[in-house]
Design an enzyme around this catalytic site. Structure first.
Site, PDB file in Angstrom:
ATOM      1  CG  ASP B 313      -2.240   0.792   0.904  1.00  0.00           C
ATOM      2  OD1 ASP B 313      -2.461   1.131  -0.270  1.00  0.00           O
ATOM      3  OD2 ASP B 313      -2.996   1.054   1.852  1.00  0.00           O
ATOM      4  CG  HIS B 314       5.234   2.755  -1.813  1.00  0.00           C
ATOM      5  ND1 HIS B 314       6.256   2.862  -0.912  1.00  0.00           N
ATOM      6  CD2 HIS B 314       5.503   3.660  -2.787  1.00  0.00           C
ATOM      7  CE1 HIS B 314       7.104   3.796  -1.315  1.00  0.00           C
ATOM      8  NE2 HIS B 314       6.678   4.292  -2.450  1.00  0.00           N
TER       9      HIS B 314
END
Lengths: 317, 432
Positions: B313-314
């Site tokens: 979920d960068h």
């Protein structure tokens, strides 16, 4: 010169509300009668008198060019007095209900009423309130019986038969009354029917209509004798049912390449009006395999046949 | 460092989750593909010019495939570029980044997919595949050209952080996508239930005086989606599951045989709402961190396979949008570089088996997206990582390779890190 109708064919019902309910004999009778009118329409003298004294009202709640013109011409060639009423000029615009319009019209003693309406079932509703014969010229996404009949006549004249042919109907099956009437008729006449469309344009339960279902043109057009394209309405092109015109044409538009997946002698049909570059490529629409112009000619003949057959059942006929 | 000839990674512990392989042996790479992985390759002799690397018992695994990363390109390259993201990815053992479509312009047409792929090819040191938008402009009303987008290289369809609230649009998108066997990846958060919420609803939010986001914001949307998957027969992936209630929904869907899968972020399986502490905005996430019992349930679900994928979920956010009062700060955390190390915490503490963790970070995403990686089978692309699972280190944001430093693991003590990352047979990162 007048060609006397050799056929003594009489339709089994008073109205033509749909293909549903027509027997095979009804369909063949109408096609045979239509065949006679094709010959008549190619003569200089195209006039018959079988509807002389009869009043035909064309009541179109939805705009139409070819169907309305076709019915008007058909009625006039058979000698009827034809009146056209369209939604834009009728009292419907002023808020009159469908039933009130029917009662008003009924009081004028028409003999045959030709109706197109945007709501499925509206034509049957009108018919239940009227004393005259009613012809469905298209009701919502329900039926368009004269289109299916003219398509059948076109197919029969070009292929010599309907039984045993594989007919692929491609495009917006979900919203199409043409598709529904054709599926019923072609099944009744013993053809194999395949529908091809993206899943978003297929109605739920379509596989129970007695058709094969394909989502892909290559797979769907294999072995097809007839390729019947359907019109895609503009408002359905941009992301609601299909993402865009370019994607639709890429995957489902009929071009020469996709047509090559069908039989080499496959014929192309379209009920019109066409969206060139959306569901059909111009090269195909105007090509040697196209029957699209012939369909229009058959349209007048088959509508004459329907009017003639129904008139034989009218009181005092 | 950039080697072109064959590589032999010798004397390693080799874990290949794609075939339940867990052995001590050697792995031979040549011509960009994996030749074989077994005991004693080195002893039997290797091709001339082979770079033999003695791994001394370190771990070898398929390169990670991060199924959800937000990159700034195009449009916000100051936050993250393909180049900087790929540097971070390589340092974190991620050999394939799946980037999200909420860029400017949105990745919602074949030309933008093409741009992203070319740009990534020219500037990134790991593989990059885009997800394209489900709806045009991420507006939730008109679906995109999924056929042409997939043909152009989009591996799945997602509206990024946005949810498709119109159920009719979602229904049609699932229906249409099915014709192309396209995967719909959906963030299941009802925006109306989120309202002004900024963190998990509950006692902790109440004490901090912050507006909460109920778990129902997630489960309501997920339940709806599952019904629509049942109606349409589409292929569906829940993008970011955060709570135990959602797991029950997922379990029912999978038991019913629906084509449903799900991801959880590394943040949600390793952190909880209490980590927010004194309004730490680097832990403000969307969807929000939940309670400890939710976190534990998520870890168990990764263990059982109910949660298929763990992703980073960068989401790089720069200082000016993070150094703000909690409610006003942007949501999101970077994660490409720390995803594996954070996951190793769970493995070290015995909460999860290491092969299971690696499967959720490589093999499963590859299967769901139809990518050839995520495996060490012979002939597979040589996307391989070497991990020293026992080296202790402290996360120093200034050393992280992302352009933005919004890591929730600021100053965290880690045990284990990637020491070599190989993409297509070439070493793109080495820790010395």
């Amino acid at each position: 010169m007048t060609i006397a109708s050799s056929s003594s064919f009489v339709l089994s019902q008073r109205h033509l509300l749909g293909i549903e309910g027509l027997s095979r004999e009804d369909i063949v009778g109408l096609l045979d009668l239509g065949e006679e009118f094709v010959a008549l329409n190619r003569q200089v003298e195209k006039k018959r008198t079988s509807l002389r004294g009869r009043t035909q009202v064309n009541l179109f709640f939805e705009v139409s060019t070819r169907t309305q013109a076709s019915f008007e011409l058909a009625g006039k060639r058979l000698g009827a007095d034809v009146m056209n009423m369209s939604a834009s000029s009728s009292s419907m615009r002023k808020g009159e209900t469908l039933i009130d319009t029917a009662i008003t019209l009924n009081a004028m003693h028409p003999d045959i009423l030709v109706v197109r309406h945007q709501s499925s079932g509206a034509v049957a509703l009108l018919a239940s309130k009227l004393d005259c014969s009613v012809i469905n010229a298209g009701d919502g996404a329900h039926e368009h019986p004269t289109q299916a009949l003219l398509d059948a006549l076109t197919i029969r004249r070009n292929k010599g038969r309907i039984e045993g042919l594989l007919v692929a109907i491609c495009g917006d099956i979900l919203h199409s009354r043409v598709a529904r009437s054709n599926i019923i008729l072609l099944n009744q006449m013993g053809a194999r029917v395949r529908v091809i469309a993206p899943s978003t344009l297929l109605p739920a339960g379509i596989e129970r209509f007695g058709v094969e279902v394909a989502r892909d043109m290559r797979e769907g057009l294999a072995d097809a004798d007839i390729v019947m394209m359907l019109r895609l309405q503009r408002e359905r092109m941009n992301g609601s049912y299909v993402p865009s015109v370019s994607e639709y044409f890429h995957y489902w538009g009929l071009d020469e390449k996709k047509l090559s997946y069908a039989k080499p002698d496959a014929m192309v049909m379209h009920p019109g009006p066409m969206n060139r570059g959306v569901e059909i490529d111009s090269i195909v629409a105007d090509g040697v395999q196209s029957l699209i112009r012939e369909q229009v000619e058959m349209g007048v003949a088959i509508r004459m046949a329907v009017l003639e057959a129904l008139s034989r059942k009218l009181p005092n006929a | 460092m950039l080697d072109r000839g064959p590589i032999l990674l010798a004397n390693a512990r080799i874990i290949d989750p794609s075939r339940d392989l867990n052995i001590v042996g050697d792995l031979l790479i040549a011509d960009g593909v994996i030749r074989e992985a077994k005991r004693g390759i080195g002893a039997a002799g290797v091709p001339e010019g082979t770079n033999v690397v003695d791994c001394r018992g370190k771990l070898i695994a398929p390169g990670l495939i991060d199924m959800r990363a937000f990159i700034g390109e195009p449009g916000a390259g100051h936050r993250e570029s393909f180049a900087s993201a790929s540097q971070a990815a390589a340092a974190g053992g991620v050999t394939t980044i799946i980037c999200q479509p909420d860029t400017s312009p949105v990745i919602d047409n074949p030309a933008t997919v093409d741009f992203v792929m070319r740009r990534a090819r020219d500037t990134a040191i790991v593989r990059v595949h885009p997800m394209a938008a489900i709806t045009k402009g991420l507006e939730g009303s008109e679906m995109t050209e999924m056929g042409l987008l997939k043909a152009a290289g989009a591996v799945a369809f997602s509206d990024g952080e946005k949810s498709v609230t119109n159920a009719q649009v979602m229904r049609r998108s699932l229906t249409y996508a099915r014709d192309f066997d396209a995967l719909i990846v959906h963030q299941t958060e009802d925006p109306d239930l989120i309202g002004d919420g900024v963190m998990n609803e509950g006692e902790f939010a109440a004490r901090l005086g912050l507006v909460g986001i109920p778990k129902a914001a997630e489960t309501v949307m997920l339940e709806r989606d599952i019904r629509l998957v049942g109606l349409t027969g589409g292929r569906y992936h829940a993008a970011s599951i955060t709570c135990a209630d959602s797991l029950a929904v997922l379990e029912r869907a999978k038991e019913a045989g629906l084509n449903v899968s799900a991801s959880a972020s590394i943040n949600h399986v390793t952190l909880n709402e209490n980590d927010i502490g004194p309004y730490r905005t680097f832990l403000k996430l969307a969807p929000p961190l939940r309670a400890e019992n939710d976190r534990k349930a998520l870890v168990a679900a990764v263990g059982s396979g109910l949660i298929d994928v763990v992703m980073s979920d960068h989401n790089p956010q720069d200082v000016e949008v993070k150094r703000l009062p909690f409610a006003e700060a942007a949501a999101g955390a970077i994660g490409l570089e720390t995803m594996l190390a954070a996951g190793l915490r769970l493995a070290h503490s015995g909460e999860i088996e290491l092969p299971t963790l690696l499967r959720a970070m490589s093999t499963r995403p590859a299967e769901l997206l139809g990518l050839p990686g995520g495996t060490l089978k012979s002939g597979a692309p040589a996307d391989v990582i070497v991990v020293d699972t026992e080296v202790p280190w402290v996360v120093d944001p200034t050393e992280l390779k992302s352009k933005c430093k919004n890591t929730p693991f600021d100053e965290a003590r880690m045990l284990g890190r990637v020491v070599r990352t190989i993409v297509a047979g070439r070493t793109v990162y080495e820790y010395v």
